[in-house]
Every structure is written in structure tokens, then in C-alpha cells.
Design a protein around this motif. Structure first.
Motif, PDB file in Angstrom:
ATOM      1  N   GLU A  42       0.816  -1.212   0.000  1.00 13.77           N
ATOM      2  CA  GLU A  42       0.000   0.000   0.000  1.00 13.77           C
ATOM      3  C   GLU A  42       0.854   1.268   0.000  1.00 13.77           C
ATOM      4  O   GLU A  42       0.416   2.329  -0.459  1.00 13.77           O
ATOM      5  CB  GLU A  42      -0.910   0.008   1.230  1.00 13.77           C
ATOM      6  CG  GLU A  42      -0.165  -0.044   2.549  1.00 13.77           C
ATOM      7  CD  GLU A  42      -1.110   0.002   3.734  1.00 13.77           C
ATOM      8  OE1 GLU A  42      -2.130   0.712   3.644  1.00 13.77           O
ATOM      9  OE2 GLU A  42      -0.832  -0.673   4.742  1.00 13.77           O
ATOM     10  N   HIS A  43       2.098   1.173   0.515  1.00 16.32           N
ATOM     11  CA  HIS A  43       2.971   2.335   0.569  1.00 16.32           C
ATOM     12  C   HIS A  43       3.918   2.422  -0.626  1.00 16.32           C
ATOM     13  O   HIS A  43       4.443   3.499  -0.911  1.00 16.32           O
ATOM     14  CB  HIS A  43       3.808   2.313   1.849  1.00 16.32           C
ATOM     15  CG  HIS A  43       2.989   2.494   3.089  1.00 16.32           C
ATOM     16  ND1 HIS A  43       3.292   1.878   4.287  1.00 16.32           N
ATOM     17  CD2 HIS A  43       1.860   3.213   3.316  1.00 16.32           C
ATOM     18  CE1 HIS A  43       2.397   2.209   5.190  1.00 16.32           C
ATOM     19  NE2 HIS A  43       1.517   3.016   4.629  1.00 16.32           N
ATOM     20  N   THR A  97       6.719   6.687   6.172  1.00 22.75           N
ATOM     21  CA  THR A  97       6.091   5.498   6.735  1.00 22.75           C
ATOM     22  C   THR A  97       7.042   4.932   7.758  1.00 22.75           C
ATOM     23  O   THR A  97       8.028   5.556   8.140  1.00 22.75           O
ATOM     24  CB  THR A  97       5.828   4.437   5.649  1.00 22.75           C
ATOM     25  OG1 THR A  97       7.089   3.994   5.141  1.00 22.75           O
ATOM     26  CG2 THR A  97       5.007   4.995   4.507  1.00 22.75           C
ATOM     27  N   GLN A 151       3.893   5.198  -3.256  1.00 21.25           N
ATOM     28  CA  GLN A 151       4.044   6.571  -2.783  1.00 21.25           C
ATOM     29  C   GLN A 151       5.463   6.909  -2.334  1.00 21.25           C
ATOM     30  O   GLN A 151       5.724   8.050  -1.983  1.00 21.25           O
ATOM     31  CB  GLN A 151       3.075   6.813  -1.613  1.00 21.25           C
ATOM     32  CG  GLN A 151       1.606   6.606  -1.966  1.00 21.25           C
ATOM     33  CD  GLN A 151       0.730   6.674  -0.730  1.00 21.25           C
ATOM     34  OE1 GLN A 151       0.552   5.688  -0.006  1.00 21.25           O
ATOM     35  NE2 GLN A 151       0.186   7.850  -0.474  1.00 21.25           N
TER      36      GLN A 151
END
Length: 438
Positions: free
Chosen positions: A370-371, A382, A374
Motif C-alpha cells: 500500500e505504501h 512510513t 508513494q
């Protein structure tokens, strides 16, 4: 395994502003004409049906009245209106086929290309039947329908033509501004005709002057920062050179001084590369020995890291060469290696390379799926940050953002593959492909 790639979004082809205005105007006019035409058609059709029903009902009332009065010619008989008195089955068989079996009314019937309204009434032992030919009215309704369709088509065509003319008139000031801006050199201003164009171009002029002022400030700041950084670096390198000339310095110290000068040279190159990137200056492309470049990058990292349990391995052929900007490539590798070392507590960080590509692989914690898309964003944070020394996502970094910016500038492709939570031996792989510049 999740992956992310830094690349520019595809360009989308769009219609010109004048075309969009013309099409929008034409569609709106066509829609209005269609709605009004449909409403008019159904209004006329309902009026025709209502008029025919009223006429048939009135003639039937007169027919019944004359029949009750005993008029022997009670049944009307003309080209459009005909009455029938049915007292026996024989008379019923003589009725037109479309009028047999009808009770009450009015009823609309189609027969042999013509339209009829039929009304029936019972009077004692007789059944009265009235047939009204309404074909002439239906023909008029159909003609009106054709007229409506033709009107909508003509209105749409006229709306498209008028829309194009109107769009050209409305967009002309913007086109004038665009033409003027394309011909302008920095510091100049254009004078297109038209109040709207003049005001718009004046706003662009003010914005341009503000941008030029900010750029001048940025160039001055970067020049001052470069000077302030280069001065102590030059002094430090000079000191190292003087110490090497000292006869009392042993060989071990001379080797350490050599390493220090290589580190200083790398820092000086990083400052120069950062300055070129900030000023959008052309890169200095040269043929580099990729193994030597990796060793130069690893030298200060090995000296500063000192982390136990993490091995740094190099799997780069000794003679492998690449054409690139030395300091830009060093900055990319520095950020990728720092990122890998920061997030690897055990195992190894390996640098591997082949024709046209280089990779930095680690056995660290990895990046969650999910990270991953980005991590190239500036200041994204994060639990795995992109700056050395960050913990728990509390600090923000720009390392991977700088990597992407440098790769985009030099036409390289950078990508990440990661297996967060996959267990020992899995981590993140950062790959840079040099493409045609190699």
C-alpha cells in the motif's frame, strides 16, 4: 511481490477549446430543438385524436337522434362519414371487416392504408355503427412529424455552424495571448488587440516578472550555498594534501588521507551535481567504470555506518562501463544505499550490475504494497522512511524523491520491488536502467 516504477504519466490528446465550445453549443441547441419538436409532435397528435373523438361522438349523437325520430335517412353517408343500422346477421356481415364486433367507442382502426374512428351504440333491437375516415388528419400528423425531424436536423447543423463562429470569436483573445506568449522572450511583453486579451496578457506579464524574481533569488541562494560548501571542502582537501607531503606521516595514515580526499572529492561532485540540477544545467556525460563508481560511493558509507551484522557486497564486473553523469549517478547510488542500510538490521546489502542497469538489493524489512506506489513522493513518511536515521516514520525524507528527479532528468528508469513480511532473505530491490544513455 509488489513493485513500483517512477515514470511520467501518458499524455492525453484533447480537443481544442474552440472545438469544445462549438460542440457544446451545438449539442445544447440540438437538445432544445429535439425536446421542443417531440413535445410539439405529441401535442398535435393528441389534439388530432381528441378532435376525431369529439367529431365522432357528435355525429353519433345526431345519428341516434334521427334514428329515434324515425328518419328513414338517419344513417349519414358521405366520403368521410358513413353510418350503419344493423338488425340482422346479414346486415352485420355487410359491415366493413374492421368494424365488425365493435361495441361502444370510439375505436381507432387501420385498414388498407387508411385510418378510421368507429363508434357503436345499441337502440332497441338495432345496433347503430358510425365510421369516420380520419386519414386526412393522420396524414397531416405524419407530415408534421417529418417536418419536426427535418427541423431538428437543420437546427443542429445551423447550431454547429454558429457554434464554430461563436467559438472562434470567444476564443480569439485567448489565441492572441497564446501566440504572443510563444513569441515572447524573457522580460518582453506583448500587446494583443482586445481588452480581454490585454488584461490576460498583463496578468501573465506580472506573473512572469514574479517568477523571474524568484528564479533570480534561487540562483543567488544556490550560488552562495555552493560557494560556502566548496570553500571548506577545498580547504579540507588542501590540508590532506599538505599532510601527505609531510615526511613524518606513515603509510597507514597516507592511505587514510587518500580515502579522505576521495570522500571530499565525492562531496564536491555532489554539490556540483545538485547545483546543476537546481539550475537545470546540462549534464556532463562521460564513460564511467561502474565498479570504481560504486567503490567511491561505498567508501564514506562503510566508514560512517559501522553496523554489525550487515554485510555490503558488490557484484559488479570490473570492466563494466556506462556513459552517464558521474556525480548524478553517485547521488542516486548514495541515496539508494543509505536507504537500504538504514532499513536492514541483519543480512546484507548487495550492489549488482549488468549492461545498462544497476541494482541495490537488501534483506531488510521491505515496503508494504500500500505504501510502495508513494515512496517516490517528496516527504512521504512510513515506518520505512527514505532517509538515513529515521525511525518509526517520525521523520520525513526526500532521498527517493531526489533519485526519481535525477533519473527523470537523465532519462533513466528507476523501479522498486519489495516483499514486506516475506521473511528472512527478502527485502527491497531498487533497479536503475540507463536506457539509451548508457
Amino acid at each position: 511481490m509488489a513493485s513500483a516504477t517512477a515514470s511520467a504519466p501518458p499524455a492525453r490528446s484533447r480537443r481544442g477549446l474552440a472545438q469544445r465550445v462549438a460542440l457544446t453549443f451545438a449539442l445544447l441547441c440540438s437538445l432544445v430543438a429535439l425536446v421542443q419538436g417531440v413535445a410539439a409532435y405529441y401535442t398535435v397528435e393528441m389534439a388530432e385524436d381528441g378532435m376525431s373523438d369529439v367529431l365522432a361522438a357528435r355525429e353519433m349523437a345526431l345519428f341516434v337522434e334521427r334514428f329515434r325520430a324515425g328518419d328513414p335517412q338517419a344513417a349519414p353517408s358521405s366520403s368521410r362519414l358513413r353510418g350503419y343500422i344493423v338488425r340482422s346477421s346479414g346486415e352485420a356481415e355487410a359491415l366493413p371487416a374492421f368494424a365488425r364486433g365493435i361495441e361502444g367507442g370510439p375505436h381507432e382502426r387501420y385498414w388498407e392504408g387508411r385510418t378510421y374512428h368507429v363508434v357503436a351504440a345499441n337502440e332497441g333491437d338495432a345496433r347503430l355503427l358510425l365510421v369516420l375516415d380520419t386519414t386526412i388528419y393522420e396524414d397531416r400528423v405524419r407530415a408534421f412529424k417529418s417536418f419536426v425531424i427535418g427541423s431538428v436536423i437543420v437546427c443542429s447543423a445551423l447550431a454547429l455552424l454558429l457554434g464554430r463562429l461563436l467559438a472562434r470569436h470567444l476564443v480569439r483573445p485567448i489565441a492572441q495571448v497564446a501566440d504572443s506568449l510563444q513569441k515572447l522572450a524573457p522580460g518582453e511583453s506583448g500587446q494583443p488587440r482586445g481588452d480581454e486579451a490585454a488584461r490576460l496578457l498583463d496578468a501573465f506579464d506580472r506573473y512572469q516578472r514574479q517568477v523571474e524574481r524568484l528564479l533570480a533569488q534561487e540562483r543567488e541562494i544556490t550560488s552562495n550555498a555552493s560557494h560556502e560548501l566548496r570553500t571548506p571542502l577545498t580547504a579540507l582537501r588542501t590540508t590532506c594534501e599538505l599532510l601527505q607531503m609531510d615526511a613524518g606521516v606513515n603509510e597507514a595514515s597516507r592511505a587514510r588521507l587518500d580515502e579522505m580526499m576521495r570522500i571530499v572529492d565525492g562531496m564536491t561532485g555532489t554539490v556540483a551535481a545538485s547545483l546543476r540540477l537546481a539550475r537545470d544545467q546540462p549534464a556532463k556525460i562521460e564513460t564511467l567504470n561502474l565498479r570504481e563508481t560504486v567503490d567511491d560511493v561505498l567508501l564514506p558509507l562503510r566508514a560512517a555506518d559501522g553496523r554489525e551484522g550487515v554485510a555490503i557486497a558488490v557484484d559488479v564486473p570490473a570492466g563494466l562501463a556506462v556513459r552517464a553523469d558521474r556525480h548524478a549517478l553517485q547521488m542516486v547510488l548514495q541515496n539508494l544505499l543509505r536507504n537500504a542500510l538504514t532499513h536492514t538490521s541483519a543480512g546484507e546489502v548487495r550492489v549488482a550490475a549488468g549492461p545498462g542497469w544497476i541494482e541495490v538489493r537488501d534483506t531488510g524489512t521491505g515496503i508494504s504494497a500500500e505504501h510502495l506506489p508513494q515512496v517516490f513522493d517528496r516527504h512521504f513518511s512510513t515506518a520505512r522512511s527514505d532517509i538515513a536515521g529515521a525511525h518509526g516514520g517520525e521523520r520525513y525524507g526526500i532521498g527517493l524523491s531526489i533519485v526519481r528527479q535525477l533519473c527523470d532528468r537523465h532519462g533513466w528508469m528507476v523501479s522498486l520491488k519489495s516483499s514486506a513480511g516475506a521473511g528472512p532473505g527478502h527485502g527491497t530491490t531498487a533497479r536503475v536502467e540507463f536506457g539509451s544513455s548508457a
